[in-house]
Motif scaffolding. Structure first.
Motif, PDB file in Angstrom:
ATOM      1  N   GLY A   1     -19.018  -0.433   1.787  1.00 51.52           N
ATOM      2  CA  GLY A   1     -18.589   0.945   2.018  1.00 51.52           C
ATOM      3  C   GLY A   1     -19.174   1.590   3.257  1.00 51.52           C
ATOM      4  O   GLY A   1     -18.940   2.771   3.501  1.00 51.52           O
ATOM      5  N   LYS A   2     -19.897   0.841   4.104  1.00 47.39           N
ATOM      6  CA  LYS A   2     -20.507   1.503   5.261  1.00 47.39           C
ATOM      7  C   LYS A   2     -19.480   1.932   6.304  1.00 47.39           C
ATOM      8  O   LYS A   2     -19.597   3.003   6.889  1.00 47.39           O
ATOM      9  CB  LYS A   2     -21.614   0.640   5.885  1.00 47.39           C
ATOM     10  CG  LYS A   2     -21.217  -0.769   6.242  1.00 47.39           C
ATOM     11  CD  LYS A   2     -22.440  -1.622   6.505  1.00 47.39           C
ATOM     12  CE  LYS A   2     -22.066  -2.963   7.107  1.00 47.39           C
ATOM     13  NZ  LYS A   2     -21.002  -3.696   6.372  1.00 47.39           N
ATOM     14  N   SER A   3     -18.438   1.101   6.495  1.00 42.64           N
ATOM     15  CA  SER A   3     -17.387   1.512   7.431  1.00 42.64           C
ATOM     16  C   SER A   3     -16.610   2.704   6.894  1.00 42.64           C
ATOM     17  O   SER A   3     -16.251   3.614   7.651  1.00 42.64           O
ATOM     18  CB  SER A   3     -16.417   0.354   7.703  1.00 42.64           C
ATOM     19  OG  SER A   3     -16.991  -0.542   8.629  1.00 42.64           O
ATOM     20  N   THR A   4     -16.343   2.697   5.599  1.00 43.63           N
ATOM     21  CA  THR A   4     -15.665   3.838   4.987  1.00 43.63           C
ATOM     22  C   THR A   4     -16.497   5.102   5.192  1.00 43.63           C
ATOM     23  O   THR A   4     -15.974   6.152   5.564  1.00 43.63           O
ATOM     24  CB  THR A   4     -15.467   3.581   3.473  1.00 43.63           C
ATOM     25  OG1 THR A   4     -14.735   2.382   3.311  1.00 43.63           O
ATOM     26  CG2 THR A   4     -14.741   4.735   2.813  1.00 43.63           C
ATOM     27  N   PHE A   5     -17.817   4.970   4.964  1.00 43.71           N
ATOM     28  CA  PHE A   5     -18.706   6.112   5.151  1.00 43.71           C
ATOM     29  C   PHE A   5     -18.630   6.618   6.591  1.00 43.71           C
ATOM     30  O   PHE A   5     -18.507   7.821   6.842  1.00 43.71           O
ATOM     31  CB  PHE A   5     -20.134   5.710   4.787  1.00 43.71           C
ATOM     32  CG  PHE A   5     -21.146   6.803   4.970  1.00 43.71           C
ATOM     33  CD1 PHE A   5     -21.146   7.905   4.134  1.00 43.71           C
ATOM     34  CD2 PHE A   5     -22.080   6.739   5.992  1.00 43.71           C
ATOM     35  CE1 PHE A   5     -22.063   8.927   4.305  1.00 43.71           C
ATOM     36  CE2 PHE A   5     -22.993   7.757   6.174  1.00 43.71           C
ATOM     37  CZ  PHE A   5     -22.996   8.853   5.333  1.00 43.71           C
ATOM     38  N   LEU A   6     -18.640   5.668   7.544  1.00 40.47           N
ATOM     39  CA  LEU A   6     -18.594   6.058   8.958  1.00 40.47           C
ATOM     40  C   LEU A   6     -17.298   6.806   9.267  1.00 40.47           C
ATOM     41  O   LEU A   6     -17.302   7.823   9.966  1.00 40.47           O
ATOM     42  CB  LEU A   6     -18.695   4.805   9.837  1.00 40.47           C
ATOM     43  CG  LEU A   6     -18.949   5.071  11.322  1.00 40.47           C
ATOM     44  CD1 LEU A   6     -20.412   5.425  11.524  1.00 40.47           C
ATOM     45  CD2 LEU A   6     -18.600   3.864  12.164  1.00 40.47           C
ATOM     46  N   ARG A   7     -16.192   6.304   8.710  1.00 41.42           N
ATOM     47  CA  ARG A   7     -14.899   6.933   8.984  1.00 41.42           C
ATOM     48  C   ARG A   7     -14.774   8.304   8.317  1.00 41.42           C
ATOM     49  O   ARG A   7     -13.967   9.129   8.746  1.00 41.42           O
ATOM     50  CB  ARG A   7     -13.761   6.011   8.544  1.00 41.42           C
ATOM     51  CG  ARG A   7     -13.636   4.772   9.445  1.00 41.42           C
ATOM     52  CD  ARG A   7     -12.671   3.762   8.852  1.00 41.42           C
ATOM     53  NE  ARG A   7     -11.320   4.288   8.781  1.00 41.42           N
ATOM     54  CZ  ARG A   7     -10.429   4.175   9.762  1.00 41.42           C
ATOM     55  NH1 ARG A   7     -10.757   3.561  10.875  1.00 41.42           N
ATOM     56  NH2 ARG A   7      -9.211   4.671   9.628  1.00 41.42           N
ATOM     57  N   ILE A   8     -15.571   8.518   7.267  1.00 40.39           N
ATOM     58  CA  ILE A   8     -15.569   9.842   6.633  1.00 40.39           C
ATOM     59  C   ILE A   8     -16.238  10.861   7.559  1.00 40.39           C
ATOM     60  O   ILE A   8     -15.884  12.036   7.579  1.00 40.39           O
ATOM     61  CB  ILE A   8     -16.281   9.773   5.263  1.00 40.39           C
ATOM     62  CG1 ILE A   8     -15.371   9.087   4.246  1.00 40.39           C
ATOM     63  CG2 ILE A   8     -16.677  11.166   4.775  1.00 40.39           C
ATOM     64  CD1 ILE A   8     -16.004   8.802   2.928  1.00 40.39           C
ATOM     65  N   LEU A   9     -17.187  10.363   8.388  1.00 46.21           N
ATOM     66  CA  LEU A   9     -17.967  11.280   9.216  1.00 46.21           C
ATOM     67  C   LEU A   9     -17.147  11.953  10.319  1.00 46.21           C
ATOM     68  O   LEU A   9     -17.585  12.960  10.873  1.00 46.21           O
ATOM     69  CB  LEU A   9     -19.167  10.541   9.845  1.00 46.21           C
ATOM     70  CG  LEU A   9     -20.184   9.985   8.845  1.00 46.21           C
ATOM     71  CD1 LEU A   9     -21.304   9.276   9.583  1.00 46.21           C
ATOM     72  CD2 LEU A   9     -20.741  11.078   7.944  1.00 46.21           C
TER      73      LEU A   9
ATOM     74  N   LYS B   1     -13.033  15.638  18.216  1.00 43.01           N
ATOM     75  CA  LYS B   1     -13.477  15.727  19.600  1.00 43.01           C
ATOM     76  C   LYS B   1     -15.003  15.789  19.654  1.00 43.01           C
ATOM     77  O   LYS B   1     -15.626  15.187  20.524  1.00 43.01           O
ATOM     78  CB  LYS B   1     -12.858  16.968  20.243  1.00 43.01           C
ATOM     79  CG  LYS B   1     -13.016  17.019  21.740  1.00 43.01           C
ATOM     80  CD  LYS B   1     -12.445  18.311  22.277  1.00 43.01           C
ATOM     81  CE  LYS B   1     -12.953  18.546  23.683  1.00 43.01           C
ATOM     82  NZ  LYS B   1     -12.640  19.892  24.152  1.00 43.01           N
ATOM     83  N   ARG B   2     -15.588  16.531  18.701  1.00 41.27           N
ATOM     84  CA  ARG B   2     -17.054  16.666  18.708  1.00 41.27           C
ATOM     85  C   ARG B   2     -17.752  15.424  18.174  1.00 41.27           C
ATOM     86  O   ARG B   2     -18.906  15.168  18.490  1.00 41.27           O
ATOM     87  CB  ARG B   2     -17.460  17.890  17.872  1.00 41.27           C
ATOM     88  CG  ARG B   2     -17.047  19.204  18.516  1.00 41.27           C
ATOM     89  CD  ARG B   2     -17.314  20.362  17.591  1.00 41.27           C
ATOM     90  NE  ARG B   2     -18.733  20.590  17.375  1.00 41.27           N
ATOM     91  CZ  ARG B   2     -19.210  21.423  16.455  1.00 41.27           C
ATOM     92  NH1 ARG B   2     -18.387  22.095  15.667  1.00 41.27           N
ATOM     93  NH2 ARG B   2     -20.514  21.585  16.311  1.00 41.27           N
ATOM     94  N   ILE B   3     -17.040  14.661  17.315  1.00 44.15           N
ATOM     95  CA  ILE B   3     -17.614  13.451  16.742  1.00 44.15           C
ATOM     96  C   ILE B   3     -16.745  12.276  17.161  1.00 44.15           C
ATOM     97  O   ILE B   3     -15.718  11.999  16.551  1.00 44.15           O
ATOM     98  CB  ILE B   3     -17.691  13.552  15.204  1.00 44.15           C
ATOM     99  CG1 ILE B   3     -18.402  14.844  14.796  1.00 44.15           C
ATOM    100  CG2 ILE B   3     -18.402  12.342  14.634  1.00 44.15           C
ATOM    101  CD1 ILE B   3     -18.380  15.122  13.317  1.00 44.15           C
ATOM    102  N   GLY B   4     -17.123  11.614  18.245  1.00 41.38           N
ATOM    103  CA  GLY B   4     -16.311  10.530  18.792  1.00 41.38           C
ATOM    104  C   GLY B   4     -16.501   9.234  18.035  1.00 41.38           C
ATOM    105  O   GLY B   4     -17.394   9.104  17.200  1.00 41.38           O
ATOM    106  N   MET B   5     -15.643   8.260  18.356  1.00 42.32           N
ATOM    107  CA  MET B   5     -15.739   6.996  17.636  1.00 42.32           C
ATOM    108  C   MET B   5     -15.397   5.824  18.545  1.00 42.32           C
ATOM    109  O   MET B   5     -14.471   5.888  19.343  1.00 42.32           O
ATOM    110  CB  MET B   5     -14.783   7.015  16.439  1.00 42.32           C
ATOM    111  CG  MET B   5     -14.980   5.850  15.497  1.00 42.32           C
ATOM    112  SD  MET B   5     -14.303   6.255  13.877  1.00 42.32           S
ATOM    113  CE  MET B   5     -14.965   4.913  12.907  1.00 42.32           C
TER     114      MET B   5
END
Lengths: 274, 337
Positions: free
Chosen positions: A58-66, A101-105
């Protein structure tokens, strides 16, 4: 000319600083399948936080939630709060485009826009968010973003060439430059080096070191050495058979690797499973 | 090798030969390959046979009328004056009107279905558009004649009144007359084009939608993660990726629109003038000409009609081939092969 570049350089750098990201009791589902349970984690400003753990935890899912990429999948749902500098990014008043925009990926697979030149790729975010800049500002921004991503020297003479003509590692650094060009406060990286060779990986890691002064970084990685090299803080995710994923242990990277409290963390960081 | 020979001198020298391998593919594969190949070739043969048949039938006409067949506008068999210039122009006028209407509709339909429609209603919308393709052309013709024509006359009149200074919107009548001549705006290429547009729209929309849905997820996410709106993402990722599909789908519809017959026969009133006035009464297309004159034709006229058909066949073949080339050369087309 140089003078203009220098001023805009300083001006833009002035308001570039990382933001603190805080997840509070985040749970996530895909359809009826719960994949994350009650995850809370603070990712302090201007530090690199590594999310480690075996596949499917679930770490990628968590990251995508951010940065609200999670909800792009049709059946995806979530609960909990994500605070950027104290404000919930999922609150109804917040615009999703502003949040992203404030939280890039940066993604696992390098994904420059193939039809655009290297320069246009860097400034794509400005165009997409409707940010107008003058020509000299634009040139300065291209140089600064590419320099921060450690790519400027390699591509400065071929900015007009298509982004797809670069090598995989260069493409990934171009994607980092593209993300940095919109001056995000947080940069999320989803296994950014898993498709890269060791030399390119080292370049990306150097880039991470250089930009963390200005941007908060959260990085998902399968590579223990990489987590140890680049991060100051670490969170170990684990999903035991049939249960949703969650954080087993989080803390300073040194402590997680040298003196873990939980035996499962010790097993994982020492390569006994996963 | 040398080492082997030296140490083994007593026995006969080892001669290395490639070993024989079993057949690369089993018999069932070969049979399947043969059958599909035969069917594929049959399709080409049928296509070629049509071309050859039409070509042979056209020889007497070309010998009799020469280039005049392409330059003469009138079709008067009783006076032995036959030519297809006006008919060809009419064919393209109707097809271009159809495209001008169908293209924006198909493009926005495809974008909406692939990018904006909620997943729940997406498949419903797809089948609705496909259903449009299942409506028989005669129904579209009747629809155009009875339902659309009375409304289209007013649109045509409005266009003439306000944009009449542009040549293509001209009609040979006074638009400002107290009782304007409705009949001058009826049975026009414009009305026929609307009906044909409804027939080509489903195919164009289906081609575009399929290509849009193949736009790489990674690039879509990259755009969204930069803070783009959905429309911004569509503009930077989906449309550039789908350019080949947009052009190809449009040209395929052009090929279809050029050959559309029955709706045109129903709506249009035949006229053989060299003019490009889509709003004005009267026009004619190649296929409508053939359908209209077929029954009463003598053997020579029949050959002339087949010649007109041959010309149309060649034109549509060229357009469809170009469309296929454009689609397969584009980035998105490469994925659809």
């Amino acid at each position: 000319m140089t003078a203009t570049i220098d001023t805009s350089f300083n001006q833009s750098q002035g308001h570039t600083s990382g933001g603190t990201l805080e997840a509070r009791q985040v749970s996530a589902w895909f359809g009826s399948n719960k994949v994350l349970e009650q995850v809370s984690l603070t990712m302090p400003a201007n530090t690199v936080t590594a999310l480690i753990g075996p596949s499917g935890c679930g770490k990628s899912t968590f990251l995508r939630i951010l940065n609200r990429m999670h909800e792009l999948i049709g059946s995806a749902q979530l609960n909990g709060e994500v605070l950027l500098d104290g404000q919930d990014i999922y609150a109804s008043g917040h615009r999703i485009t502003e949040t992203r925009k404030r939280i890039g990926m940066v993604f696992q697979k390098p994904n420059p826009f193939p039809a655009m030149s290297i320069a246009d790729n860097v400034t794509a975010g400005l165009k997409l968010t409707g940010t107008k800049v003058s020509r000299s500002e634009r040139e300065a921004l291209i140089e600064r973003s590419l320099s921060r991503a450690g790519l400027w020297k390699e591509v400065k003479d071929r900015l007009r060439e298509p982004g797809a003509a670069l090598s995989g590692g260069q493409q990934q650094r171009l994607c980092i430059a593209r993300s940095l060009a919109v001056e995000p406060e947080v940069l999320l990286m989803d296994e950014p080096c898993s498709a890269l060779d060791p030399t390119s990986t080292r370049r990306v890691e150097e880039t991470i070191h250089e930009i963390r002064e200005q941007v908060t970084i959260v990085i998902v990685t399968h590579n223990m050495q990489q987590a140890a090299r680049v991060s100051q803080q670490c969170a170990f995710f684990l999903a035991e058979l049939g249960t949703p994923g969650g954080i087993v242990e989080s803390g300073a990277t040194e402590q997680i690797f040298n003196d873990p409290r939980d035996p499962r963390t010790a097993d994982y960081v020492n390569g006994r499973f996963g | 090798m040398t080492v082997l020979l030296d140490s083994d001198e007593s026995t006969s020298p080892v001669v290395e030969q490639p070993r024989t391998l079993g057949p690369a593919s089993p018999t069932s594969d070969k049979v399947f390959h043969g059958v599909t190949l035969a069917i594929g070739i049959t399709v080409l043969v049928i296509m070629g046979a049509i071309g050859v048949f039409l070509g042979l039938q056209s020889i007497p006409t070309f010998q009799r009328y020469g280039w005049g067949f392409f330059t003469e506008s009138q079709w008067q068999p009783e006076k032995d004056i036959l030519g297809i210039s006006a008919v060809l122009l009419g064919t393209f006028t109707i097809a271009l009107v159809a495209l001008a209407i169908a293209f924006p509709l198909a493009l926005s339909t495809a974008i909406f279905i692939s990018e904006f429609a909620p997943t729940r209603i997406r498949s419903f919308l797809v089948s609705m558009v496909d259903l449009m393709a299942a409506v028989p052309s005669i129904i579209w013709g009747l629809w155009g004649f009875f339902l659309i024509q009375p409304k289209a006359i007013h649109i045509a009149h409005w266009l003439h009144t306000h944009l009449g200074f542009i040549p293509i919107f001209q009609v040979d009548t006074d638009p400002d007359a107290a009782i304007w001549a409705q009949s001058r705006y009826a049975a026009s290429a414009f009305v026929a084009g609307i009906a044909v547009a409804m027939m080509v729209l489903p195919m164009a929309a289906a081609v575009m939608r399929q290509i849009f849905s193949q736009a790489p997820a990674g690039e879509r996410e990259a755009a969204l993660a930069l803070g783009s709106t959905r429309w911004g993402m569509v503009r930077t990722v989906v449309l550039p990726f789908g350019r080949g599909g947009i052009i190809g789908g449009t040209m395929l519809s052009l090929g279809r629109a050029l050959g559309e017959t029955i709706a045109v026969v129903l709506i249009i009133s035949p006229a053989f003038d060299i003019k490009f006035r889509p709003l004005e009464v009267g026009s004619e297309s190649v296929s409508a000409l053939i359908a209209g004159r077929f029954g009463e034709a003598t053997s020579n006229q029949l050959k002339a009609l087949l010649t007109a058909g041959f010309v149309l066949f060649v034109i549509t073949l060229i357009i469809n081939t170009l469309a296929a080339m454009i689609v397969s050369r584009s980035r998105s087309g490469a994925l659809t092969d």
